[in-house]
Design an enzyme around this catalytic site. Structure first.
Site, short mmCIF file in Angstrom:
data_model
loop_
_atom_site.label_atom_id
_atom_site.label_comp_id
_atom_site.label_asym_id
_atom_site.label_seq_id
_atom_site.Cartn_x
_atom_site.Cartn_y
_atom_site.Cartn_z
N HIS A 48 3.23 -1.54 -1.47
CA HIS A 48 1.78 -1.61 -1.32
C HIS A 48 1.20 -0.24 -1.60
O HIS A 48 1.83 0.76 -1.27
CB HIS A 48 1.41 -2.06 0.11
CG HIS A 48 -0.01 -2.48 0.25
ND1 HIS A 48 -1.03 -1.58 0.44
CD2 HIS A 48 -0.59 -3.71 0.23
CE1 HIS A 48 -2.16 -2.25 0.53
NE2 HIS A 48 -1.93 -3.54 0.40
N ASP A 51 1.55 -10.75 0.83
CA ASP A 51 1.77 -11.82 -0.14
C ASP A 51 3.18 -12.38 -0.10
O ASP A 51 3.44 -13.43 -0.68
CB ASP A 51 1.48 -11.31 -1.55
CG ASP A 51 0.01 -11.05 -1.75
OD1 ASP A 51 -0.77 -11.90 -1.34
OD2 ASP A 51 -0.34 -10.00 -2.29
N1 ACO Z 1 10.11 -3.53 -6.66
C1 ACO Z 1 10.90 -2.51 -7.12
N2 ACO Z 1 10.50 -1.24 -7.19
C2 ACO Z 1 9.26 -0.95 -6.78
C3 ACO Z 1 8.38 -1.94 -6.28
C4 ACO Z 1 8.85 -3.27 -6.23
N3 ACO Z 1 8.08 -4.25 -5.78
N4 ACO Z 1 7.20 -1.37 -5.95
C5 ACO Z 1 7.33 -0.07 -6.21
N5 ACO Z 1 8.56 0.19 -6.71
C6 ACO Z 1 9.11 1.51 -7.05
C7 ACO Z 1 8.55 2.02 -8.38
O1 ACO Z 1 9.34 1.64 -9.48
C8 ACO Z 1 8.56 3.51 -8.14
O2 ACO Z 1 9.88 3.97 -8.30
P1 ACO Z 1 10.15 5.47 -8.85
O3 ACO Z 1 9.55 6.40 -7.84
O4 ACO Z 1 11.65 5.58 -8.96
O5 ACO Z 1 9.46 5.56 -10.19
C9 ACO Z 1 8.22 3.65 -6.66
O6 ACO Z 1 8.67 2.43 -6.06
C10 ACO Z 1 6.72 3.82 -6.41
O7 ACO Z 1 6.04 2.81 -7.13
P2 ACO Z 1 4.48 2.82 -7.44
O8 ACO Z 1 4.16 1.76 -8.42
O9 ACO Z 1 4.04 4.21 -7.76
O10 ACO Z 1 3.94 2.44 -6.02
P3 ACO Z 1 2.49 2.10 -5.68
O11 ACO Z 1 2.36 2.31 -4.24
O12 ACO Z 1 1.55 2.80 -6.57
O13 ACO Z 1 2.41 0.52 -6.07
C11 ACO Z 1 2.35 -1.83 -5.86
C12 ACO Z 1 2.15 -0.46 -5.19
C13 ACO Z 1 1.53 -1.91 -7.18
C14 ACO Z 1 1.86 -2.91 -4.92
C15 ACO Z 1 3.86 -1.99 -6.18
O14 ACO Z 1 4.62 -1.80 -5.00
C16 ACO Z 1 4.19 -3.36 -6.78
O15 ACO Z 1 4.07 -3.52 -8.00
N6 ACO Z 1 4.60 -4.35 -5.96
C17 ACO Z 1 4.87 -5.69 -6.42
C18 ACO Z 1 3.57 -6.46 -6.63
C19 ACO Z 1 2.91 -6.89 -5.32
O16 ACO Z 1 3.55 -7.37 -4.41
N7 ACO Z 1 1.56 -6.73 -5.26
C20 ACO Z 1 0.79 -7.14 -4.08
C21 ACO Z 1 0.25 -5.97 -3.35
S1 ACO Z 1 -0.52 -6.49 -1.83
C22 ACO Z 1 -2.07 -6.99 -2.22
O17 ACO Z 1 -2.62 -6.66 -3.22
C23 ACO Z 1 -2.81 -7.88 -1.25
#
Ligand code: ACO
Length: 429
Positions: A309, A366
């Site tokens: 998140h 979610d």
């Molecule tokens: N699965 C695997 N790896 C992940 C995931 C995931 N779901 N989420 C983040 N990471 C990893 C990234 O690859 C990154 O790794 P790195 O540092 O080695 O490059 C690190 O964790 C940080 O990721 P970011 O994308 O920078 O994290 P951010 O906090 O910006 O993103 C987000 C948050 C977009 C929600 C992300 O976690 C994601 O894509 N999750 C899956 C989609 C999801 O569930 N969305 C719903 C959000 S809740 C809502 O909107 C109500």
């Protein structure tokens, strides 16, 4: 380096020792007041996506992502989901305090009074293709309501603002349910005054004109919890969109339709559908390690949907409530959904994996909400529409707060221009 020292270091190097003030809220990080940055220093702040920007002052909702805390008007979300009903929570968000009995009765009466859509609105539905996505229909229908409530609406008058806000909360269940009944070709239904908000939504969704709908109290309570958990989440994309639209003094129905449009995006309201698709694709507990390995592979764009998140770097407190509710509903309906087993095992394995621990990736709201909604009989295409129904009380609360903030004018972000410098139209062209 303390905040003050940091700002002094940035600003005062060439500009003397004037510093920018630090603002303190009740909780959460302090904020540097950069309002004078441009006029005093000819500087802009560059913050695409607003990750380090407090776009407004607000006293509605507080999120502490590191601790996994979510408070509506100071009350923890877990307590509200357990003890309150959605209309009480909507009242709390709008007016700042939990309602007394008489106040709640007045709210219920207003919801009953305004819950039925103007019959002419039904002709809008008929203008859509029957297979249109419910969110497309919602954006259109809610925006179209501004044509019904505009000429006599004075948003400078507090009682008229409250009336508009309650109207929106009141009409959303019928708007959302009619998106579904229109889609499947069943006659639309009206709210029934003796039923509470969530039961009414269920009967308008699933009731048939041929027989009386029997409300299942377990499903009605689960519905109420879903609405409470999704009611507000401070300055997220859709709420910020509503606020920006509202800052120009636009019609509130038009403003809320902009929020619905923003919520529709897969990065915002659409993730629970993606979780279901992912769990179906995994298909069996034995395939989980493969999915985890893919999620960790930097050369693979695959991510565990429902994990991570932007704000929560700890458990999303809503995820725990939803997980419990999903188990209760499945048990009550005597459904054995293999997706729930896969989800629970996936969560267990991921939470013990160094990759997820290091990056503070926890299940978000979610992760379990799709399983719960599907068990209750909702088609996947309605998931985001239900989110919009729930979030309406949050959106109107922010709309009310903004209208009452005399210090907040029209929102007008600036930009870092990276286009061509001045050039002249060629003379020989
Ligand atoms: N699965 C695997 N790896 C992940 C995931 C995931 N779901 N989420 C983040 N990471 C990893 C990234 O690859 C990154 O790794 P790195 O540092 O080695 O490059 C690190 O964790 C940080 O990721 P970011 O994308 O920078 O994290 P951010 O906090 O910006 O993103 C987000 C948050 C977009 C929600 C992300 O976690 C994601 O894509 N999750 C899956 C989609 C999801 O569930 N969305 C719903 C959000 S809740 C809502 O909107 C109500």
């Amino acid at each position: 380096m303390s905040n003050n020292k940091f700002i002094n270091a940035v600003i005062s190097e060439e500009q003397g020792d004037e510093s920018l003030p630090i603002l303190r809220g009740t909780m959460g990080p302090e904020a540097v007041d950069i309002r004078a940055l441009y006029s005093r220093y000819d500087l802009l702040a560059f913050d695409p996506g607003f990750r380090s920007t407090a776009s407004c002052k607000s006293s509605i909702t507080y999120v502490d992502g590191d601790k996994g805390v979510l408070l509506y008007r100071g009350y923890p979300i877990e307590e509200l989901a357990e003890k309150a009903h959605y209309l009480e929570v909507a009242y709390l968000l709008m007016f700042g305090e939990l309602p007394e009995d008489d106040e709640l009765n007045v709210m219920r009466e207003s919801i009953n009074q305004y819950g039925i859509l103007h019959e002419q609105v039904m002709s809008f539905y008929r203008g859509f293709r029957r297979d249109a996505h419910p969110m497309a229909v919602m954006v259109g229908v809610v925006g179209a309501l501004s044509a019904f409530y505009h000429d006599h609406l004075n948003i400078g008058d507090r009682s008229q603002r409250i009336q508009a806000a309650i109207r929106l909360v009141a009409k959303m269940p019928m708007i959302a349910a009619t998106c579904y009944t229109y889609n499947i070709g069943r006659p639309h239904r009206y709210p029934v005054n003796k039923l509470d908000y969530s039961s009414n939504f269920l009967q308008m969704m699933f009731g048939s004109p041929a027989e009386e709908y029997q409300v299942d109290p377990v499903l009605a309570r689960a519905m109420d919890k879903i609405l409470i958990l999704h009611a507000d989440h401070e300055q997220n994309a859709s709420t910020s969109t509503v606020r920006i639209a509202a800052s120009s003094g636009a019609n509130p129905f038009a403003c809320i339709s902009t929020g619905i449009a923003s919520l529709w995006g897969p990065a915002h309201g659409g993730a629970n559908e993606a979780v279901l698709r992912m769990l179906e694709e995994i298909g069996d507990v034995k395939n989980i390690p493969k999915a985890i390995a893919r999620a960790k592979d930097k050369d693979d764009s695959y991510r565990l949907m429902g994990f991570g998140h932007r704000v929560y770097k700890n458990f999303d407190p809503r995820a725990k409530v939803i997980q419990k509710s999903a188990k209760e509903v499945l048990e009550h309906l005597q459904l054995d959904d293999p997706l729930l087993d896969i989800a629970m095992r996936l969560e267990e394995i991921a939470l013990e994996d160094e990759y997820f621990i290091e990056r503070k990736l926890y299940p978000n709201v979610d992760f379990y909400s799709g399983i719960l909604l599907r068990a209750m009989g909702f088609p996947d295409s309605m998931f985001t529409a239900i989110f919009a129904l729930a979030r309406t009380s949050g959106w109107v609360s922010h709309w009310l707060e903004l209208q009452e903030d005399s210090t907040h004018g029209i929102d007008r972000p600036r930009q870092l221009y990276v286009g061509k410098p001045l050039r002249h139209f060629p003379k020989d062209r």
